[in-house]
Design a protein around this motif. Structure first.
Motif, PDB file in Angstrom:
ATOM      1  N   ARG A  15     -26.842 -19.271  11.523  1.00  0.00           N
ATOM      2  CA  ARG A  15     -25.738 -20.163  11.902  1.00  0.00           C
ATOM      3  C   ARG A  15     -25.167 -20.845  10.661  1.00  0.00           C
ATOM      4  O   ARG A  15     -25.823 -20.956   9.626  1.00  0.00           O
ATOM      5  N   CYS A  16     -23.935 -21.369  10.816  1.00  0.00           N
ATOM      6  CA  CYS A  16     -23.291 -22.150   9.756  1.00  0.00           C
ATOM      7  C   CYS A  16     -23.806 -23.583   9.791  1.00  0.00           C
ATOM      8  O   CYS A  16     -24.601 -23.955  10.659  1.00  0.00           O
ATOM      9  N   MET A  88     -20.489 -17.000   5.581  1.00  0.00           N
ATOM     10  CA  MET A  88     -21.366 -16.394   6.587  1.00  0.00           C
ATOM     11  C   MET A  88     -21.684 -14.936   6.313  1.00  0.00           C
ATOM     12  O   MET A  88     -22.825 -14.509   6.485  1.00  0.00           O
ATOM     13  N   ALA A  89     -20.665 -14.152   5.943  1.00  0.00           N
ATOM     14  CA  ALA A  89     -20.902 -12.714   5.844  1.00  0.00           C
ATOM     15  C   ALA A  89     -19.856 -12.066   4.941  1.00  0.00           C
ATOM     16  O   ALA A  89     -18.804 -12.663   4.638  1.00  0.00           O
ATOM     17  N   TYR A  90     -20.168 -10.845   4.540  1.00  0.00           N
ATOM     18  CA  TYR A  90     -19.341 -10.066   3.617  1.00  0.00           C
ATOM     19  C   TYR A  90     -19.317  -8.633   4.120  1.00  0.00           C
ATOM     20  O   TYR A  90     -20.341  -8.114   4.573  1.00  0.00           O
ATOM     21  N   ALA A  91     -18.157  -8.005   4.050  1.00  0.00           N
ATOM     22  CA  ALA A  91     -18.066  -6.579   4.389  1.00  0.00           C
ATOM     23  C   ALA A  91     -17.069  -5.937   3.434  1.00  0.00           C
ATOM     24  O   ALA A  91     -16.090  -6.568   3.015  1.00  0.00           O
ATOM     25  N   THR A  92     -17.328  -4.685   3.066  1.00  0.00           N
ATOM     26  CA  THR A  92     -16.431  -3.969   2.161  1.00  0.00           C
ATOM     27  C   THR A  92     -16.220  -2.554   2.665  1.00  0.00           C
ATOM     28  O   THR A  92     -17.167  -1.919   3.177  1.00  0.00           O
ATOM     29  N   ASP A  93     -14.997  -2.055   2.488  1.00  0.00           N
ATOM     30  CA  ASP A  93     -14.697  -0.676   2.874  1.00  0.00           C
ATOM     31  C   ASP A  93     -15.534   0.324   2.073  1.00  0.00           C
ATOM     32  O   ASP A  93     -15.699   1.471   2.489  1.00  0.00           O
ATOM     33  N   ASP A  94     -16.045  -0.110   0.909  1.00  0.00           N
ATOM     34  CA  ASP A  94     -16.872   0.786   0.100  1.00  0.00           C
ATOM     35  C   ASP A  94     -18.236   1.054   0.735  1.00  0.00           C
ATOM     36  O   ASP A  94     -18.905   2.018   0.371  1.00  0.00           O
ATOM     37  N   PHE A 101     -25.016 -10.451   5.437  1.00  0.00           N
ATOM     38  CA  PHE A 101     -25.106 -11.864   5.814  1.00  0.00           C
ATOM     39  C   PHE A 101     -25.803 -12.635   4.707  1.00  0.00           C
ATOM     40  O   PHE A 101     -26.731 -12.126   4.062  1.00  0.00           O
ATOM     41  N   TYR A 102     -25.389 -13.886   4.498  1.00  0.00           N
ATOM     42  CA  TYR A 102     -26.041 -14.747   3.528  1.00  0.00           C
ATOM     43  C   TYR A 102     -27.394 -15.174   4.090  1.00  0.00           C
ATOM     44  O   TYR A 102     -27.469 -15.746   5.194  1.00  0.00           O
ATOM     45  N   ALA A 103     -28.441 -14.928   3.309  1.00  0.00           N
ATOM     46  CA  ALA A 103     -29.791 -15.217   3.796  1.00  0.00           C
ATOM     47  C   ALA A 103     -29.989 -16.702   4.078  1.00  0.00           C
ATOM     48  O   ALA A 103     -30.775 -17.072   4.948  1.00  0.00           O
ATOM     49  N   ALA A 104     -29.253 -17.559   3.366  1.00  0.00           N
ATOM     50  CA  ALA A 104     -29.402 -18.997   3.575  1.00  0.00           C
ATOM     51  C   ALA A 104     -28.874 -19.442   4.936  1.00  0.00           C
ATOM     52  O   ALA A 104     -29.128 -20.574   5.347  1.00  0.00           O
ATOM     53  N   THR A 105     -28.128 -18.573   5.644  1.00  0.00           N
ATOM     54  CA  THR A 105     -27.648 -18.923   6.986  1.00  0.00           C
ATOM     55  C   THR A 105     -28.682 -18.625   8.065  1.00  0.00           C
ATOM     56  O   THR A 105     -28.459 -18.974   9.231  1.00  0.00           O
TER      57      THR A 105
END
Ligand SMILES: [Zn+2]
Ligand SMILES: [Zn+2]
Length: 137
Positions: A15-16, A88-94, A101-105
């Motif tokens: 969660r945030c 919260m999170a990251y996504a890439t077309d690559d 997801f950020y582990a700290a969340t």
């Protein structure tokens, strides 16, 4: 059944800061767990280093408000809480088919076990790190 009750396990949720954005995931679908020292992550999180785990898109879902999103580079989406601003999170077309997801969340980040450092060459020297994890540029 077990699969349903496990979605309430703190080790499978995040969660945030304000709690509006929440997610749950299946740890079996985790594809990596890594620290990232790249400049983009540093600026996106305003922190010297950040830590991610990647999850296959079949293995997670938002359970609270949907996050806001910012395209920090072409094909890249950085998702954050539109209320409190927590990354919260990251996504890439690559890397299609997975979300990082950020582990700290994590609801309970204490048991998280990173497996490597990425973009080691971009790290900030004023944060000494003396672990034995593999270090990749
Ligand atoms: Zn929030
Ligand atoms: Zn990065």
């Amino acid at each position: 059944m077990a699969a349903t009750s496990n979605t309430h396990d703190a080790s499978r949720q995040g969660r945030c800061l304000c709690g509006a954005v929440r997610y749950s995931f299946d740890p079996e679908t985790t594809v990596f767990r890594a620290h990232c020292h790249c400049e983009s992550c540093r600026r996106a999180t305003s922190s010297p280093v950040t830590t991610f785990f990647g999850v296959r898109d079949s293995g997670w879902r938002w359970t609270g408000a949907a996050p806001a999103s910012h395209a920090s580079s072409p094909g890249v989406r950085r998702m954050f809480c539109g209320t409190c601003g927590s990354p919260m999170a990251y996504a890439t077309d690559d890397l299609p088919g997975q979300t990082h997801f950020y582990a700290a969340t994590l609801a309970d980040p204490a048991g998280f076990a990173p497996e490597r450092h990425d973009f080691w060459g971009e790290r900030l020297a004023w944060l000494p790190l003396a672990d034995d994890l593999p270090k990749h540029d």
